[in-house]
Design an enzyme around this catalytic site. Sequence first.
Site, PDB file in Angstrom:
ATOM      1  N   ILE A  80       1.856 -10.606  -4.351  1.00 37.39           N
ATOM      2  CA  ILE A  80       1.703  -9.218  -3.936  1.00 37.39           C
ATOM      3  C   ILE A  80       0.266  -8.773  -4.137  1.00 37.39           C
ATOM      4  O   ILE A  80      -0.311  -8.947  -5.212  1.00 37.39           O
ATOM      5  CB  ILE A  80       2.670  -8.308  -4.714  1.00 37.39           C
ATOM      6  CG1 ILE A  80       4.105  -8.557  -4.227  1.00 37.39           C
ATOM      7  CG2 ILE A  80       2.285  -6.837  -4.576  1.00 37.39           C
ATOM      8  CD1 ILE A  80       5.162  -7.815  -4.987  1.00 37.39           C
ATOM      9  N   LYS A  81      -0.292  -8.226  -3.060  1.00 41.83           N
ATOM     10  CA  LYS A  81      -1.634  -7.647  -3.135  1.00 41.83           C
ATOM     11  C   LYS A  81      -1.504  -6.141  -3.275  1.00 41.83           C
ATOM     12  O   LYS A  81      -0.771  -5.497  -2.531  1.00 41.83           O
ATOM     13  CB  LYS A  81      -2.432  -7.958  -1.871  1.00 41.83           C
ATOM     14  CG  LYS A  81      -3.795  -7.282  -1.857  1.00 41.83           C
ATOM     15  CD  LYS A  81      -4.363  -7.162  -0.461  1.00 41.83           C
ATOM     16  CE  LYS A  81      -5.668  -6.354  -0.490  1.00 41.83           C
ATOM     17  NZ  LYS A  81      -6.163  -6.051   0.860  1.00 41.83           N
ATOM     18  N   ALA A  82      -2.217  -5.570  -4.237  1.00 46.18           N
ATOM     19  CA  ALA A  82      -2.183  -4.129  -4.446  1.00 46.18           C
ATOM     20  C   ALA A  82      -3.566  -3.638  -4.841  1.00 46.18           C
ATOM     21  O   ALA A  82      -4.356  -4.371  -5.435  1.00 46.18           O
ATOM     22  CB  ALA A  82      -1.179  -3.765  -5.532  1.00 46.18           C
ATOM     23  N   TYR A 115       0.829  -1.193   0.000  1.00 44.50           N
ATOM     24  CA  TYR A 115       0.000   0.000   0.000  1.00 44.50           C
ATOM     25  C   TYR A 115       0.869   1.250   0.000  1.00 44.50           C
ATOM     26  O   TYR A 115       1.800   1.358   0.805  1.00 44.50           O
ATOM     27  CB  TYR A 115      -0.905   0.039   1.228  1.00 44.50           C
ATOM     28  CG  TYR A 115      -2.055  -0.951   1.213  1.00 44.50           C
ATOM     29  CD1 TYR A 115      -2.423  -1.608   0.047  1.00 44.50           C
ATOM     30  CD2 TYR A 115      -2.778  -1.216   2.366  1.00 44.50           C
ATOM     31  CE1 TYR A 115      -3.476  -2.504   0.029  1.00 44.50           C
ATOM     32  CE2 TYR A 115      -3.838  -2.116   2.361  1.00 44.50           C
ATOM     33  CZ  TYR A 115      -4.175  -2.752   1.188  1.00 44.50           C
ATOM     34  OH  TYR A 115      -5.217  -3.651   1.172  1.00 44.50           O
TER      35      TYR A 115
END
Length: 360
Positions: free
Chosen positions: A241-243, A206
């Site tokens: 990866i979370k975005a 984030y």
Amino acid sequence: MAQTPLTRIADLLGDEADDLLNHTCDTIPKKDLHLPGGDFVDRVWHDSDRNPRVLRSLQQLFDHGRLSGSGYLSILPVDQGIEHSAGTSFAPNPIYFDPENIVKLAMEGGCNAVASTYGVLGSIARKYAHKIPFILKVNHSELLSYPNRYDQVPYAQVEDAYDMGCVGIGATVYWGSEESNRQLQEISKMFSYAHELGMATILWCYVRNKSFVINGTNYEASADLTGQANHLGATIEADIIKAKQPTVNGGYKAVQENLDGGYAKDASGVYENLTTDHPIDLTRYQVANNYMGRCGLINSGGASGENDLEQVVRTAVINKRAGGMGLITGRKSFQKPMEDGVEILNAIQDVYLNDDITVA
């Protein structure tokens, strides 16, 4: 399992259907990407420094739920009880104060995994850890202190995840914040230890800095800044990866032109050569920063609203066509009656199961 007709997905996309389903990406070609597939662990991670136990954990993620064998991921994340306060998060459906219902939603919804807090997963681990892959979110930002502050701090140890049978750990770094260097050091060490113990790692990347909101535009969601955040996440060996899916571009340029003092490097080549204003091209840039897709990109579903079904299908189509690996969707699914939450999760999965929706 029969595919959901493309016509239904197109109907949910509305006026954007043709643009999103037929767009061709002319910036970063798909032939240069490491795309999701049933052989992703063997094809992409086999030659890495991940030990065999990590490869097994990754394969467990890919082999569970409705998307099993596809190389795509649908994960239910519920850490909002800390991040947004439990009352605010669970007031729309109070059954989710009980951790067991969180796991039941993930299972009924056909998810690959459930990601939640130490307390939530620990309270029902013996009953469910062998039935659905667990991902322990190890750090959080709490909203009880006054004034509110935003700083991810550890709530659990890597050993806690290992002891309860988790296949992976998740963590957040607020890239661009004053605390990001400390968070970087903390999570780098935790990810290294998790890999040593054989668990996969997922990083919530984030961008967070109030100075990045300029003239009413929130550049925390810009493709160039989130892309670099993803690249930093890949650098500390996040496997996935979370975005947040980018909604604008030009964050570097806006900061350089509107704030005093030097900031970063000239990113002009990004705008001319690597991105356009199209949402698929903006998300493709995120994928590229994930080592051209070696680290899978999963986008977040965002806050719950009135048209959640349409929104999650749109987000999934953009992610898949950009070369992403799936969605991680919480509030849009658990802030509803469970049957409606299951419908939301299944709608996401239907996009990834539909062979007519291809990489742009």
